[in-house]
Structures are given as C-alpha cells and as structure tokens.
Design a protein around this motif. Structure first.
Motif, PDB file in Angstrom:
ATOM      1  N   GLY A 120       3.862  -5.667   1.210  1.00 54.89           N
ATOM      2  CA  GLY A 120       2.592  -6.077   0.851  1.00 54.89           C
ATOM      3  C   GLY A 120       1.551  -6.344   1.606  1.00 54.89           C
ATOM      4  N   GLU A 134      -1.232   2.968  -1.924  1.00 50.83           N
ATOM      5  CA  GLU A 134      -1.284   2.253  -3.356  1.00 50.83           C
ATOM      6  C   GLU A 134      -0.671   3.305  -4.573  1.00 50.83           C
ATOM      7  OE1 GLU A 134      -5.386   0.764  -3.483  1.00 50.83           O
ATOM      8  OE2 GLU A 134      -4.524  -0.571  -5.353  1.00 50.83           O
ATOM      9  N   ALA A 176       5.987  -6.599  -3.633  1.00 45.70           N
ATOM     10  CA  ALA A 176       5.141  -6.029  -2.731  1.00 45.70           C
ATOM     11  C   ALA A 176       3.823  -6.207  -3.397  1.00 45.70           C
ATOM     12  CB  ALA A 176       5.203  -4.631  -2.441  1.00 45.70           C
ATOM     13  N   ILE A 177       3.670  -5.855  -4.773  1.00 46.84           N
ATOM     14  CA  ILE A 177       2.397  -5.827  -5.644  1.00 46.84           C
ATOM     15  C   ILE A 177       1.998  -7.032  -5.608  1.00 46.84           C
ATOM     16  CG2 ILE A 177       1.704  -5.539  -7.947  1.00 46.84           C
ATOM     17  CD1 ILE A 177       3.261  -3.147  -8.173  1.00 46.84           C
ATOM     18  N   TYR A 180       0.429  -7.998  -2.074  1.00 44.17           N
ATOM     19  CA  TYR A 180      -0.875  -7.051  -2.084  1.00 44.17           C
ATOM     20  C   TYR A 180      -1.823  -7.826  -2.811  1.00 44.17           C
ATOM     21  CZ  TYR A 180      -3.849  -2.815  -1.516  1.00 44.17           C
ATOM     22  OH  TYR A 180      -4.868  -2.194  -1.223  1.00 44.17           O
ATOM     23  N   SER A 213      -1.888 -15.879   1.081  1.00 46.76           N
ATOM     24  CA  SER A 213      -1.040 -14.901   0.134  1.00 46.76           C
ATOM     25  C   SER A 213       0.153 -15.643  -0.304  1.00 46.76           C
ATOM     26  CB  SER A 213      -0.796 -13.467   0.567  1.00 46.76           C
ATOM     27  OG  SER A 213      -1.752 -12.852   1.433  1.00 46.76           O
TER      28      SER A 213
END
Lengths: 294, 262
Positions: A120, A134, A176-177, A180, A213
């Motif tokens: 991500g 994506e 990962a989502i 991201y 993040s």
C-alpha cells in the motif's frame, strides 16, 4: 453503607437541630463525595451483572439438558464440554492443535499485514503504478479468498504452509487497501513543505508518508487478526492433519458434539486472546510511532 | 538604491492549461527587493500571489521569465529560500522541537547539533518550555511561531511568508507582527510577505507591491515612509491612514477594472 450514613445523619439532626445550615452544608459535601463512589459502584455492578448473565447462561444450559428439555445429544452441556476439554488437553492432542492453529494464524497475520502495508505504501511512489494496480487490488479484495482454499491445498500441500498462505491471503489485501488509504490522504501541503525544505522523495516518504499512514495501517490490525484466524481454520477444514479446525471437522463426522463444542470454545478464547494481543500491539506501535519518526 | 538587489523577479508569467484553455495566473511580473528589506505583496485573493511564491520557492517553473538570487537564477531549484506556507504544517507526530529542526534534519545535520541551534532560538522567541509538547497542545499563535522558527532555522537569506497570520485573531495577530519584526531586525533577513490585510502590510513593510487581479502583475510599488522601530501607535497615525487610503484606492481601482473586463 448509604443507609448507615443517612441514619447517622438523621440521628445527628434530631439530636441537635439548631445549627441547621451547617448540617445542610455537611450533607451536601457527603452527597458530592457519594457521586464519585456511585460511579465506582455502578462500574462494579456492571461487572457483576456481566458475570451473572454468563453464569445464568451456562447454568441454564446445564439445567435444561439435565431435566431433558434440551437434548444433550445435539446441544451437549457445559459439564460434558469441560470434561471432554480436560480429556483432550491431558490425553489428547488439543494443546498441539491450539499451537498449530495459532502458529499458522500468527504467521499469516504478521506476514500479510507487513507485505500488505509495504504494498500500500509503495503506491505513493508512482501514480502510474498505483493506477495500474488499483483495479487488481479491488478485484482481489472482492474475491472470496476462502474459495481459493482447495487450490492452495493442491499447490502447497495439506501441511502447515497452506494454512499460513490462506491466512496471509486473507490479510494482505485489507492491509494494502488501508495503507493505500493512508497514502492517498497525505496532506499535499505537507509534501510541498518538505520539498520547499529541500527534501528528496525518499525523505518525504520516510518522514511524512510512512508516519502519516501508520494510523491507517494500525487500524487494519484488528480486522486482520480475525481474518487470519478464519483463513487458518478454513484451511484446516479443507484438509489437514492437525489444528483446532481439523478437530471440529473430525468431531462432526463422528458425531461427537461435545468435542465440536470444545473446538468452538477453544477458538473463541483463542480469538479473544489474539484480539487483546493486537490491542496491546496497537498501543505499543502508537507509542513507538513518535520515536521512530523523530 | 545603492545596495544590490537580493532577489529579482523579471518578466515572470505563468499560464496553466485547464480543460484545454489557457489560464494566465501571472503576467509579466517584475519585482526587486534589496538585501535586508521587508517587502509585502498585497492584492485580491486569487491574483496569483501564491503562484509567484511557488515559483520563487522553486516548486513550480514559470512559463516565462526568471528569478534570481544574488544574480544566480533559481528557477526550479527548491530549497534556496525559506518558505513558510499559509498553514503551520507542523507534523502532528513530532514534538515542537523535532518539528523545528526538520529543515536541518533534511539537510543531514546531526540531531544533537540541530537541537543545539534550535534551543536558544526557542527560548529567545517565546517557545521555551514547549520543546516536548506536540503541535495539538499549542495555540494557533504558538504553532505559527514554531512554523516560522522552523523556516528561520532552515537558514536561508530570504524568507517567503505566505499569509502566516491569516488565521489568527486580531490580538494574537498584533503580538505576532511585533514578534516577526523583532526576529527580522535580529536576523536581517530579506522578507517577502504576502497578505491581504492592508494594515498588516503597512505596519510591517518597507516596500509594498500592489498586485492586480488575475492575471496578476505588479500594479504599483510603494515605499512606506514610517520609521522603525514601529509601535502600535503608528497604526493610528495620520500618515498611516494616508497610506492605507492610497492602497485601498489602488486595490479598488484594480477591482473595478477586473469587473469591467469580465
């Protein structure tokens, strides 16, 4: 206690009614003090209430199976479940099964979360690369990974590894989502600031994007631990020689309902313990965050 | 006029392409600031002030024109000037001290050395005792102080300040203005200051550049005849009022012209 206080208070008032105002003041103080202890008492009551509900549930379950309103053949009962659990722990393989299942869960969880987070975060480096990836991430997220179980068993065998891979697959995409999501939400003004201070892209990444993040990544941990456990168990359901999941399937096929319940309870406890562990991990990570970034 | 120009912007234009049409944000902007002077840029919002600052800071390249510092072109070179953006942009996961040394850290200066330079500054300029606080624990004014010290510690001869006090209440604003003047006279930096508050511009500046509405260019350059150090009384002096009226006229003339065009 409260009754006693009131009584003494009344007694005091009856004995000596002249300095009433003083009395009133004292009473007010006592009340405000009580407000604090009341909060404590309420918490206490909540805890006792919870325990009572749990006890009632189990006692009721035991009672209704004993008097025959519930068929113990289907429903089992707490005493028999405990007995079976003890037998499995001391004479059977329950302990090994627990270690087997938690092992594949934890390996899947840790590797899935790490790889997912890195994946991500890596999307920050190139919009083109992120744009290409994506739709695949979205498809992977929508894909019921558990349905891949049989394929994984064929690919990786019926051993430990296929369960860990399934747990990994369950967690990697959510992680990962999440990461991201964090990357996309980075305040562009902060990037501008870093560039105006002469920062290279590598520095912007390390000093702004990653710490920014982190809360997103951390928030995926709680979901991921449950997903990883589900992955491991389903992996064991499909085919395995060990593990709590295998034990449940085995017990089901030989109609040993007690053992099924043992498995269910063991998994619940395992799940709660892991959840607590993740909460501790979250707290630790949040604390470390400040230190790492500085 | 004897001093050489520290920073010179010559014929800078910027044209953006939006939905297939060209939009001019800046056209033929010229300005030159001598070393150690405090220059303000005022103009209606959206007149391209921030675009100009982005170009000077090297975050954007102009469509035409050149920006020089000490005669050297700095077009497209980030990090040659200290740039303070509108928001304080302190990193919430860093303490105030670690925020202030960010610029030095990026340059690769060891932490101990950077801290050694930051601490006296923090003490002197009203942030002493806040070293280990996090940005959320500070008031808006204090956060702006921290942001300005970060820019200052980055140690460039030129400071670009883009409406640094825009979000503060009037009282905090005045004390921050005095604080800024103190720092400016202590360090002798060349300051370019964007604001749309006329009072602020007159109170702080040596020179005021009046920007026209989009596409922005310099409509007038005015030198403020009020001596230094400036005091709060200057804000109500007749000379101050005169300047203010003059600037208001210049700004509203630009406004009328823009409305006629559109």
């Amino acid at each position: 206690m409260a009754m006693m206080n009131q009584e003494t208070c009344y007694a005091a008032r009856a004995a000596d009614s002249e300095p009433r105002q003083k009395q009133e003041k004292v009473k007010f103080q006592v009340e405000s003090y009580d407000g604090e202890t009341q909060e404590k008492r309420r918490k206490h009551r909540v805890v006792t209430g919870r325990i009572l509900v749990a006890v009632f549930l189990f006692v009721g379950w035991e009672f209704f199976t004993r008097i025959g309103w519930m068929d113990s053949y289907y429903w089992s009962c707490p005493s028999m479940i405990l007995q079976t659990a003890w037998l499995q722990l001391t004479k059977g393989t329950l302990l090994q099964d627990i270690i087997y299942t938690s092992g594949s869960t934890l390996i899947g969880f840790v590797s899935g979360t790490l790889v997912g987070a890195l994946l991500g975060l890596s999307f920050w480096w190139s919009k083109t690369y992120a744009g290409i990836s994506e739709p695949f991430i979205i498809i992977l997220n929508a894909l019921p990974k558990l349905a891949l179980g049989p394929v994984l068993v064929i690919l990786f065998g019926i051993g430990f590894f296929s369960k860990a891979v399934l747990a990994f697959l369950m967690t990697v995409v959510t992680s990962a989502i999440s990461a991201y999501g964090g990357v996309k939400s980075v305040d562009p003004a902060l990037e501008t600031l870093m560039v105006s201070l002469g920062a290279k892209r590598r520095q912007v990444f390390a000093k702004v994007v990653v710490p920014w993040s982190m809360p997103w990544i951390i928030s995926s941990l709680r979901i991921n631990i449950a997903l990883a456990l589900a992955g491991s168990i389903v992996g064991e359901f499909i085919s395995s020689e060990q593990g709590v999941g295998r034990m449940i399937i085995y017990a089901g096929t030989i109609l040993d309902i007690n053992l099924v319940w043992v498995g269910v309870f063991v998994l619940s406890v395992l799940s709660i313990l892991m959840y607590w562990g993740v909460i501790l991990l979250e707290k630790w990570l949040s604390k470390r965050l400040a230190i790492i970034s500085s | 006029m004897s001093k050489p120009c520290k920073i010179e912007v010559t014929g800078v234009s910027k044209i953006f392409r939006k939905n297939g049409t060209n939009v001019a944000a800046l056209s033929e902007t010229n300005l030159a600031v001598e070393e150690g002077r405090f220059a303000s840029i005022i103009g209606p919002s959206g007149c391209g002030k921030s675009t100009l600052f982005h170009i000077i800071a090297g975050l954007m390249t102009p469509t035409a024109g050149d920006v020089t510092v000490d005669g050297q072109s700095i077009v497209g070179k980030a990090g040659t000037v200290g740039y303070m953006l509108q928001k304080d942009l302190l990193l919430p996961w860093r303490t105030i001290l670690d925020n202030i040394i960010l610029g030095l850290e990026i340059r690769g200066i060891p932490r101990a050395q950077a801290v050694e330079r930051a601490l006296p500054l923090m003490k002197k300029y009203g942030l002493g005792g806040f070293e280990t606080h996090y940005p959320t624990e500070l008031s808006g004014g204090m956060r702006q102080r921290a942001a300005l010290l970060r820019t200052l510690l980055y140690d460039r001869d030129i400071l670009l300040l883009d409406e640094p006090f825009g979000a503060l209440d009037a009282q905090t604003r005045l004390s921050m203005q005095n604080w800024l003047l103190e720092i400016w006279s202590d360090f002798g930096k060349t300051v370019l200051f964007v604001t749309h508050d006329i009072d602020e511009a007159v109170y702080l500046s040596d020179d005021i550049y009046v920007f026209s509405p989009r596409p922005g260019h310099i409509r007038a350059k005015i030198t403020v005849p009020i001596g230094r150090p400036r005091k709060a009384e200057d804000l109500t002096a007749p000379r101050f009022m005169e300047m203010k009226h003059h600037l208001l006229d210049l700004l509203s003339a630009g406004q009328v012209q823009a409305e006629e065009i559109s």
